[in-house]
Design an enzyme around this catalytic site. Structure first.
Site, PDB file in Angstrom:
ATOM      1  N   GLN A 111      18.927 -47.367  -5.937  1.00 37.66           N
ATOM      2  CA  GLN A 111      19.073 -48.119  -4.692  1.00 37.66           C
ATOM      3  C   GLN A 111      18.008 -47.694  -3.685  1.00 37.66           C
ATOM      4  O   GLN A 111      17.480 -46.594  -3.762  1.00 37.66           O
ATOM      5  CB  GLN A 111      20.454 -47.848  -4.080  1.00 37.66           C
ATOM      6  N   ASP A 223       3.448 -52.876 -14.197  1.00 37.46           N
ATOM      7  CA  ASP A 223       4.618 -53.662 -13.788  1.00 37.46           C
ATOM      8  C   ASP A 223       4.360 -54.406 -12.482  1.00 37.46           C
ATOM      9  O   ASP A 223       5.194 -54.396 -11.566  1.00 37.46           O
ATOM     10  CB  ASP A 223       5.856 -52.773 -13.657  1.00 37.46           C
TER      11      ASP A 223
END
Length: 427
Positions: A111, A223
């Site tokens: 998170q 990525d």
């Protein structure tokens, strides 16, 4: 009680070995006895009572150690959820230094929380990594990469800036400067409306400049995607967008960022260039063909991702919306033309099933009628861009074709792309 080490920059060395985490002063359960004196390292000591000195760590040491007493008021110990995510409540302290204000986002890694840094007197973004070994290891790699990038990116204009990192209740926590929304979130909240071409030019140039910078350091991001590109500011303006004929036009408004400034994030998958890298990298929609075909990959896989991102900014939608390898390859051929035969002859044994008689096994290999339709509805690259771009379309098409060449050895580099005429208007 011995407290754990909290790290501030610069670092001179990083030890990746797993270790048993020492219990923190702020991890003490409510029924525990009075806080005990212990060793505390790093600038967190500013929030420890009986602090002897407020001096910053010297450049010659990775941390500053003094004796202090932990303050009370830490949140109660909570078990992680079943997936190893940290459980928190708004208003909790994340160590005595950081106060949790809101949740900014989440992902497979963990998170991101918006926190108030009591020491620097500013809002920061704290990435709290899942308490799972592979994610902790990836976080340590990301920290190392961020350190290296920070050493060379003195102005901090390309990549997100790391402020601090620490290990809290078995969670690696990385403190970053607080930035705006991701390009993906901006597109989503804007109903996937395309960006103006001049904004695409500015964002594309910055993205390629960041990739070229990383490649010069022998780093491959692996990525790149709109989720991993953040606007520095979330401020936007609304501009009219006209639809319909000239005689009867409907006016609606779309959001456009006030500033084109961006920074790249998420270096957990970043690696140094080396021979024979064949494992799968990149998020599906932005994955280069050489990765899918098992041909090995290097710097050009980042360039392919940039090409896909630039097209997405022009159209508002991902170029290759699929989750299956053969369909993905067929979409590439539909948009860009047939694969070179020499590439298809070199595929690894896992990808041989996608090739038949020296050509892509399509449409014979299609798994469903829906898959066939998904491929057939895609236009050629030139037509796709011209549907959304009024001026500079020719230059943009030419550059994107270079970024999306099938053969990685023929694909233009990020540095070469920066010299393309498409960017001449910004110079």
């Amino acid at each position: 009680m011995e407290m754990e080490r909290v790290h501030e920059f610069p670092h001179t060395h990083m030890d990746r070995r797993p270790r048993k985490r020492a219990r923190l002063g702020w991890d003490v359960l409510p029924q525990a006895t009075k806080a005990q004196v212990g060793m505390f390292c790093g600038q967190e000591i500013g929030n420890i009572s009986s602090f002897a000195s407020s001096g910053a760590p010297s450049d010659n040491s990775s941390s500053l150690c003094v004796k202090g007493v932990a303050r009370n008021g830490s949140p109660p110990w909570r078990e992680d959820d079943k997936d190893g995510h940290y459980i928190f409540e708004l208003g909790d302290d994340l160590t005595p230094r950081y106060k949790i204000y809101s949740k900014m986002g989440e992902g497979t890694f963990g998170q991101v929380l918006e926190c108030w840094d009591r020491e620097r007197k500013e809002m920061v973004a704290v990435k709290i990594v899942r308490g799972v070994k592979k994610y902790r290891e990836a976080a340590m790699i990301e920290i190392e990469m961020l350190q290296q990038l920070g050493k060379h990116d003195k102005g901090g204009n390309r990549c997100v800036q790391i402020r601090n990192w620490f290990d809290y209740r078995n969670h690696i926590c990385i403190v970053f400067e607080k930035l705006g929304s991701s390009l993906y979130d901006f597109l989503r909240k804007n109903n996937y409306r395309s960006f103006p071409i001049d904004l695409v030019r500015e964002i594309g140039w910055q993205l390629l400049e960041c990739v070229a910078f990383m490649h010069d350091l022998r780093m491959i991001h692996t990525d790149l995607k709109p989720e991993n590109i953040l606007l520095v500011s979330s401020d936007y303006v609304k501009i009219p967008e006209y639809k319909g004929s000239r005689l009867q036009r409907d006016v609606c408004y779309k959001r456009v960022p006030k500033s084109s400034a961006i920074k790249v994030i998420d270096f957990g998958s970043t690696t140094y260039e080396r021979q024979d890298q064949t494992y799968i990298v990149s998020t599906r929609h932005y994955r280069a063909p050489e990765v899918i075909l098992g041909l090995g990959w290097s710097y050009p896989c980042d360039v392919w991702s940039v090409g896909c991102i630039i097209v997405e900014l022009c159209t508002g939608e991902a170029l290759f919306q699929t989750h299956e390898n053969l369909e993905h390859l067929a979409m590439m051929e539909r948009v860009l033309g047939p694969f070179p035969q020499q590439m298809l002859k070199k595929v690894d044994r896992h990808s041989e099933k996608y090739v038949r008689r020296g050509r892509l096994d399509w449409p014979d290999g299609a798994t469903s009628r829906d898959s066939l339709k998904a491929v057939l509805k895609l236009p050629r690259l030139q037509n796709l861009i011209m549907q959304h771009v009024d001026h500079s379309a020719g230059e943009l098409i030419n550059m994107v074709q270079g970024l999306l060449r099938f053969d990685p050895s023929e694909r233009i580099t990020a540095r070469e792309a920066l010299r393309h005429p498409f960017f001449a208007r910004r110079r």
